[in-house]
Scaffold this motif. Sequence first.
Motif, mmCIF file in Angstrom:
data_model
loop_
_atom_site.group_PDB
_atom_site.id
_atom_site.type_symbol
_atom_site.label_atom_id
_atom_site.label_comp_id
_atom_site.label_asym_id
_atom_site.label_seq_id
_atom_site.Cartn_x
_atom_site.Cartn_y
_atom_site.Cartn_z
ATOM 1 N N ASP A 155 0.849 -1.193 0.000
ATOM 2 C CA ASP A 155 0.000 0.000 0.000
ATOM 3 C C ASP A 155 0.884 1.241 0.000
ATOM 4 N N GLY A 156 0.222 2.377 -0.110
ATOM 5 C CA GLY A 156 0.893 3.660 0.136
ATOM 6 C C GLY A 156 2.018 3.955 -0.827
ATOM 7 N N HIS A 203 2.491 6.395 -2.625
ATOM 8 C CA HIS A 203 2.938 7.792 -2.526
ATOM 9 C C HIS A 203 3.980 8.004 -1.424
ATOM 10 N N THR A 204 4.034 7.085 -0.465
ATOM 11 C CA THR A 204 5.056 7.210 0.580
ATOM 12 C C THR A 204 6.419 6.721 0.092
ATOM 13 N N GLU A 232 0.079 13.888 -3.229
ATOM 14 C CA GLU A 232 -0.424 12.533 -3.418
ATOM 15 C C GLU A 232 -1.327 12.440 -4.655
ATOM 16 N N SER A 243 -1.246 9.765 -7.770
ATOM 17 C CA SER A 243 -2.422 8.943 -8.082
ATOM 18 C C SER A 243 -2.858 9.152 -9.522
ATOM 19 N N ALA A 273 -4.505 3.548 -7.918
ATOM 20 C CA ALA A 273 -3.963 4.824 -7.433
ATOM 21 C C ALA A 273 -3.064 4.641 -6.215
ATOM 22 N N ASP A 274 -3.300 3.587 -5.415
ATOM 23 C CA ASP A 274 -2.558 3.475 -4.171
ATOM 24 C C ASP A 274 -1.767 2.170 -4.044
ATOM 25 N N ARG A 275 -2.413 1.044 -4.332
ATOM 26 C CA ARG A 275 -1.725 -0.238 -4.152
ATOM 27 C C ARG A 275 -0.766 -0.481 -5.317
#
Length: 327
Positions: free
Chosen positions: A67-68, A70-71, A79, A83, A93-95
């Motif tokens: 996950d995450g 963007h981190t 972010e 995405s 967009a995230d996973r």
Amino acid sequence: MMTIAADRRSVLTMGLAAGAALATPQLMMRAAQAKAPSSQVGNPGFNRFRLGAFEITAINDGTRPGDGIHTIFGVDRDEAEVSALLEENFLPADRFVNSFTPALVNTGSDLVLFDTGLGAGAREGGLGQLRARLEASGYTPGDVTIVVLTHFHGDHIGGLMEGGEPAFPNARYVTGQAEYDFWTADERQSGPTENAARGVQANVVPLAEKTTFIGDGDAVIPGVTGMLAAGHTPGHMIFHLESEGRRLLLTADTSNHYVASLRRPDWHVSFDMDKEAGAATSTRVFDMVAAERIPFLGYHMPFPAVGFIEKLDVGYRFVPASYQFLL
Ligand SMILES: [Zn+2]
């Protein structure tokens, strides 16, 4: 939006038509015969191709969903910007899924393994598959004559040891002098680098006597040349392979996501120890890959991790290899 809705309707209509066709007795019997339990056999996890006189085997050490995103990728951006880029490229967009691809190169006189995956400690989680898949591809760990390490992060040095013994018992080792000096320096043994440095002490340092330390432009063996590509780590190296005029660049961790990093090479990546240098190196390396139109194998590119680079107005497009190596 209207077009999409219409397309969806036509797909539904087709589905209903197919269902109606199946209702005839003959077709229903055929469908019943085709019924079988799901196979437990997965993908082979290796991909082999030729490069001149060299045989290259890309081996998937495993895949890890996370996950995450963007981190990790685009940490200096909003972010929403990250995405949007991913969704534009048909990705969630995230996973995301990270994969790990050591490369095995048979030159005819040496069997050279580039990086060793996450190793035994990651096997419970389905990773650390290099060893099993190397064997499935027709070799044994004892066949490896040289292990080359691009850099000392755990997903590259984790497979050096197996049960406390060298995993490739007949191999010698080659790695960058700068990388070794960085991780073995006293000041790395505590603070933010402590964990990674402990891995180096456990896996790399015991092999030092059997290791050749190289720098930018040094040959590993004929046809295999190391190039310093610092930023991801201070001594990160990439390797240029050439045989009978065919070339392949092993770019290791120069770029670690085929969209977020390659489309936006200037975005900062949390994995890069020096983020500005990482971005500059990425641009330098992939400008070259694009200009020279050569294939590359990126350790974290989607398996089988081999492709080409098209330079765009901003960043690059990853073009997965197809039949180029068959000709
Ligand atoms: Zn890595």
